[in-house]
Write an enzyme that holds these catalytic residues in place. Structure first.
Site, PDB file in Angstrom:
ATOM      1  N   TYR A  25      42.542  -2.270  62.537  1.00  0.00           N
ATOM      2  CA  TYR A  25      43.499  -1.550  61.688  1.00  0.00           C
ATOM      3  C   TYR A  25      44.905  -1.587  62.292  1.00  0.00           C
ATOM      4  O   TYR A  25      45.894  -1.731  61.583  1.00  0.00           O
ATOM      5  CB  TYR A  25      43.049  -0.099  61.497  1.00  0.00           C
ATOM      6  CG  TYR A  25      44.071   0.736  60.762  1.00  0.00           C
ATOM      7  CD1 TYR A  25      44.206   0.641  59.377  1.00  0.00           C
ATOM      8  CD2 TYR A  25      44.921   1.602  61.448  1.00  0.00           C
ATOM      9  CE1 TYR A  25      45.152   1.381  58.693  1.00  0.00           C
ATOM     10  CE2 TYR A  25      45.874   2.346  60.782  1.00  0.00           C
ATOM     11  CZ  TYR A  25      45.990   2.238  59.405  1.00  0.00           C
ATOM     12  OH  TYR A  25      46.946   2.964  58.738  1.00  0.00           O
ATOM     13  N   GLU A  83      43.459   9.763  72.860  1.00  0.00           N
ATOM     14  CA  GLU A  83      43.637   8.314  72.953  1.00  0.00           C
ATOM     15  C   GLU A  83      43.336   7.637  71.623  1.00  0.00           C
ATOM     16  O   GLU A  83      44.089   6.783  71.173  1.00  0.00           O
ATOM     17  CB  GLU A  83      42.735   7.739  74.058  1.00  0.00           C
ATOM     18  CG  GLU A  83      42.831   6.242  74.223  1.00  0.00           C
ATOM     19  CD  GLU A  83      44.186   5.750  74.736  1.00  0.00           C
ATOM     20  OE1 GLU A  83      44.410   4.533  74.662  1.00  0.00           O
ATOM     21  OE2 GLU A  83      45.014   6.557  75.190  1.00  0.00           O
ATOM     22  N   GLY A  95      38.434  15.470  54.991  1.00  0.00           N
ATOM     23  CA  GLY A  95      38.843  16.429  56.013  1.00  0.00           C
ATOM     24  C   GLY A  95      38.290  16.130  57.393  1.00  0.00           C
ATOM     25  O   GLY A  95      38.393  16.965  58.296  1.00  0.00           O
ATOM     26  N   ILE A  96      37.715  14.938  57.584  1.00  0.00           N
ATOM     27  CA  ILE A  96      37.101  14.601  58.871  1.00  0.00           C
ATOM     28  C   ILE A  96      38.155  14.461  59.961  1.00  0.00           C
ATOM     29  O   ILE A  96      37.979  14.979  61.070  1.00  0.00           O
ATOM     30  CB  ILE A  96      36.240  13.327  58.733  1.00  0.00           C
ATOM     31  CG1 ILE A  96      35.084  13.585  57.767  1.00  0.00           C
ATOM     32  CG2 ILE A  96      35.724  12.868  60.095  1.00  0.00           C
ATOM     33  CD1 ILE A  96      34.308  12.346  57.354  1.00  0.00           C
ATOM     34  N   TYR A 130      49.958  13.417  60.560  1.00  0.00           N
ATOM     35  CA  TYR A 130      50.224  14.220  61.754  1.00  0.00           C
ATOM     36  C   TYR A 130      51.302  15.279  61.495  1.00  0.00           C
ATOM     37  O   TYR A 130      51.179  16.419  61.933  1.00  0.00           O
ATOM     38  CB  TYR A 130      50.624  13.324  62.926  1.00  0.00           C
ATOM     39  CG  TYR A 130      49.528  12.383  63.374  1.00  0.00           C
ATOM     40  CD1 TYR A 130      48.188  12.775  63.385  1.00  0.00           C
ATOM     41  CD2 TYR A 130      49.820  11.098  63.781  1.00  0.00           C
ATOM     42  CE1 TYR A 130      47.187  11.914  63.790  1.00  0.00           C
ATOM     43  CE2 TYR A 130      48.826  10.222  64.195  1.00  0.00           C
ATOM     44  CZ  TYR A 130      47.509  10.641  64.192  1.00  0.00           C
ATOM     45  OH  TYR A 130      46.519   9.775  64.608  1.00  0.00           O
TER      46      TYR A 130
END
Length: 160
Positions: A25, A83, A95-96, A130
């Site tokens: 990714y 990390e 929502g994981i 974030y």
């Protein structure tokens, strides 16, 4: 539907799969060279240097959060560096990721007063995610790194 648990040595093959999927990714599949032996030694050996949470959705591995401690001399307190945070695409929007971050934040709060991680500047979906949970990007800080053959060369270059 969602469970989050500490990784065990039996999870190492799945951890490696998550790491490789994340590297793909992040457009650097060639850079993910860790082996099962590396993860077993460094996460589950005599002196573990990291911990890992595994998220399972309906009993299937859906994601992970791999983290380790650090110390802030300015604050005189410990913190947690995240990390890797990875949720497989088919499990996103449940929502994981938020649950994994929340769990690591709880661990960081127990151990100190700081929780941090890196994000690639082109990864707008991650940056927005974030920021939506209250994280702030630090400016003008930049990461400096010495690795590969340059590390032992530096170690010898100025030794006394």
């Amino acid at each position: 539907m969602l469970t989050i648990r500490e990784a065990t040595p039996a999870d190492v093959p799945e951890m490696l799969a998550f790491i490789r999927e994340l590297a793909e990714y992040e457009r650097e599949p060639h850079a993910a060279i860790a082996t099962a032996e590396d993860l077993l030694r460094d996460g589950f050996g005599d002196r573990p240097v990291f911990q890992c949470l595994i998220a399972e959705w309906e009993g299937r591995p859906a994601g992970m959060a791999l983290y380790f401690p650090f110390y802030s001399t300015w604050r005189g307190n410990a913190g947690i560096h995240l990390e890797d945070l990875f949720v497989r695409p088919q499990y996103r929007r449940h929502g994981i990721g938020k649950a994994l971050i929340s769990q690591v934040a709880s661990i960081a709060a127990e151990r100190g007063d700081r929780f941090q991680w890196h994000v690639l500047d082109w990864n707008e979906p991650a940056i927005k995610f974030y920021e939506s949970i209250g994280a702030k990007m630090l400016h003008p800080w930049r990461i400096m790194r010495v690795d590969g053959d340059e590390l032992p060369a530096l170690a010898k270059k100025f030794s006394v």
